[in-house]
Enzyme design. Sequence first.
Site, mmCIF file in Angstrom:
data_model
loop_
_atom_site.group_PDB
_atom_site.id
_atom_site.type_symbol
_atom_site.label_atom_id
_atom_site.label_comp_id
_atom_site.label_asym_id
_atom_site.label_seq_id
_atom_site.Cartn_x
_atom_site.Cartn_y
_atom_site.Cartn_z
ATOM 1 N N HIS A 259 28.478 35.704 -26.717
ATOM 2 C CA HIS A 259 27.209 36.070 -25.623
ATOM 3 C C HIS A 259 27.218 35.222 -24.261
ATOM 4 O O HIS A 259 26.778 34.285 -24.422
ATOM 5 C CB HIS A 259 26.096 35.372 -26.238
ATOM 6 C CG HIS A 259 24.228 36.020 -25.523
ATOM 7 N ND1 HIS A 259 23.568 35.805 -26.282
ATOM 8 C CD2 HIS A 259 23.992 36.617 -24.270
ATOM 9 C CE1 HIS A 259 22.352 36.296 -25.286
ATOM 10 N NE2 HIS A 259 23.299 36.551 -24.651
ATOM 11 N N GLY B 38 17.695 42.657 -21.427
ATOM 12 C CA GLY B 38 16.918 42.362 -19.890
ATOM 13 C C GLY B 38 15.295 42.251 -20.974
ATOM 14 O O GLY B 38 15.459 41.939 -21.681
ATOM 15 N N HIS C 51 20.262 42.280 -27.793
ATOM 16 C CA HIS C 51 18.474 41.227 -27.728
ATOM 17 C C HIS C 51 18.147 41.263 -28.761
ATOM 18 O O HIS C 51 17.341 42.330 -27.765
ATOM 19 C CB HIS C 51 19.020 40.862 -26.275
ATOM 20 C CG HIS C 51 19.931 40.842 -25.375
ATOM 21 N ND1 HIS C 51 21.258 41.068 -24.955
ATOM 22 C CD2 HIS C 51 20.268 39.628 -24.775
ATOM 23 C CE1 HIS C 51 21.852 40.649 -23.996
ATOM 24 N NE2 HIS C 51 20.919 39.482 -24.027
ATOM 25 N N GLU D 113 14.592 36.865 -28.600
ATOM 26 C CA GLU D 113 14.562 35.634 -26.790
ATOM 27 C C GLU D 113 13.508 35.061 -26.116
ATOM 28 O O GLU D 113 12.876 34.388 -26.491
ATOM 29 C CB GLU D 113 15.552 36.560 -25.975
ATOM 30 C CG GLU D 113 15.666 36.013 -24.755
ATOM 31 C CD GLU D 113 16.971 36.128 -23.814
ATOM 32 O OE1 GLU D 113 16.746 37.533 -23.627
ATOM 33 O OE2 GLU D 113 17.054 35.165 -23.080
ATOM 34 N N ASP E 240 25.999 32.636 -22.034
ATOM 35 C CA ASP E 240 24.685 33.940 -21.181
ATOM 36 C C ASP E 240 24.752 33.929 -20.119
ATOM 37 O O ASP E 240 25.651 35.334 -19.800
ATOM 38 C CB ASP E 240 23.275 33.030 -21.756
ATOM 39 C CG ASP E 240 22.192 34.666 -21.533
ATOM 40 O OD1 ASP E 240 22.968 35.803 -21.552
ATOM 41 O OD2 ASP E 240 21.381 34.537 -22.059
HETATM 42 O O1 LIG Z 1 19.358 36.412 -21.202
HETATM 43 C C1 LIG Z 1 19.256 37.312 -20.864
HETATM 44 N N1 LIG Z 1 17.985 38.169 -21.814
HETATM 45 C C2 LIG Z 1 18.419 39.269 -21.505
HETATM 46 N N2 LIG Z 1 19.094 40.409 -20.526
HETATM 47 C C3 LIG Z 1 19.921 39.341 -19.260
HETATM 48 C C4 LIG Z 1 20.702 38.242 -20.194
HETATM 49 N N3 LIG Z 1 20.700 38.182 -18.963
HETATM 50 C C5 LIG Z 1 21.358 38.756 -18.628
HETATM 51 N N4 LIG Z 1 20.828 39.844 -18.838
HETATM 52 C C6 LIG Z 1 20.927 41.516 -18.300
HETATM 53 O O2 LIG Z 1 20.354 41.337 -17.002
HETATM 54 C C7 LIG Z 1 19.923 43.328 -16.967
HETATM 55 C C8 LIG Z 1 18.774 43.093 -16.713
HETATM 56 O O3 LIG Z 1 17.517 43.395 -17.159
HETATM 57 C C9 LIG Z 1 20.214 43.621 -18.898
HETATM 58 O O4 LIG Z 1 21.474 44.502 -18.856
HETATM 59 C C10 LIG Z 1 21.126 42.327 -19.883
HETATM 60 O O5 LIG Z 1 22.447 42.730 -19.959
#
Ligand SMILES: O=c1[nH]cnc2c1ncn2[C@@H]1O[C@H](CO)[C@@H](O)[C@H]1O
Length: 355
Positions: free
Chosen positions: A13, A171, A198, A201, A279
Amino acid sequence: MAPTVTGPKIELHVHLEGTVRPATLLAMARRNNEALPVRTEAELTELYRFRDFSHFIQVWVMTTNVMRTEADFRQVVVDYAAQAAAAGAVYVEGIFSPWYRVHRGVRVEEIFHGYLDGALEAEARYGVQVRLTPDIDRVLPVDAAMEVADWSARFARRDPERLIVGLGLGGPEAGHPPEPFAPVFARAREAGLAAVPHAGETVGVESVRGALDMLGARRIRHGVRAIEDPALVRRLADEGIVLDVCPVSNLRTRSVTTLEEHPLAELRAAGVACSLGTDDPAMFGTDLETEYAVAAGLGVPARELYAAGVAGALCEEPVRVGLRKLGEATDWDAVERAARVAAPAALARIGAVAL
Ligand SMILES: O=c1[nH]cnc2c1ncn2[C@@H]1O[C@H](CO)[C@@H](O)[C@H]1O
């Protein structure tokens, strides 16, 4: 695939765009003529102090817009592989989000070829195996999401190395449930791409259930809020669904209040297989070593994190067998002793020092 003193690691991840260190991000902005509201590394670090999850996503979309060329994408994955390999990583599944780039005028070929070539270069230079999972932003309409699935399927089919192994959904979870994306993940499955969304979260159990039931999730990224429902925790354990857990990320986006109350230890105690990821390490001020020290501080053994990585990896079977053998050849007692020694300082640094 030589283990380091800190033990071999499997990272499932990590958003590749979120690995770009401040100096490199500023250089990319300059060479691509992309405006950022900050000019120095210190200012960028200040920008990375997130008020909450939606603020984080807003900053993520804005800062990652500076990546535009095939050379950028290649550099992103090679640079990160170097860092991860130095921390003991032997296998990394990198996430990237192509849609925003394409809709700001970047050719889809540049994105996929950059990451694919970078993944091969990473293995050749650093011995770390890299697989890729393109990600759909869940705020997108379903037809746009379908485009991302189609690009992913097209490049996966053409790639003799089979480096594109899954499709993700990322997202903001709140207000964007998984259910409408069921046909998108069905299309991806036909192309041999596993669903790695995801869920759990920032939204609770219904999001995790939807990801399992409607998307056929092979693993869940984060998934920590499954802890709110014992029946769901049992289901994850029984079905062997791996959660790709990122404790420091959860702290930085304020999805948990303190690391001490992070659900990782409780999930693991309930028999849920958890792998460990950074992440968006450059944005969260973390790295693999730090995450493992944090996990050790929570009482989670590195050997279990590795075993979850082996079980969850989307690679082909011979690679999985190699990873399993490496785990069997590792002196985990020594690794875990070292991690316990590093734990208090890591917890103090991450917990006490705001970015
Ligand atoms: O921790 C996270 N959770 C959800 N999305 C994330 C995270 N880190 C990066 N993204 C990225 O943010 C983009 C725009 O919303 C998503 O495409 C996702 O890949």
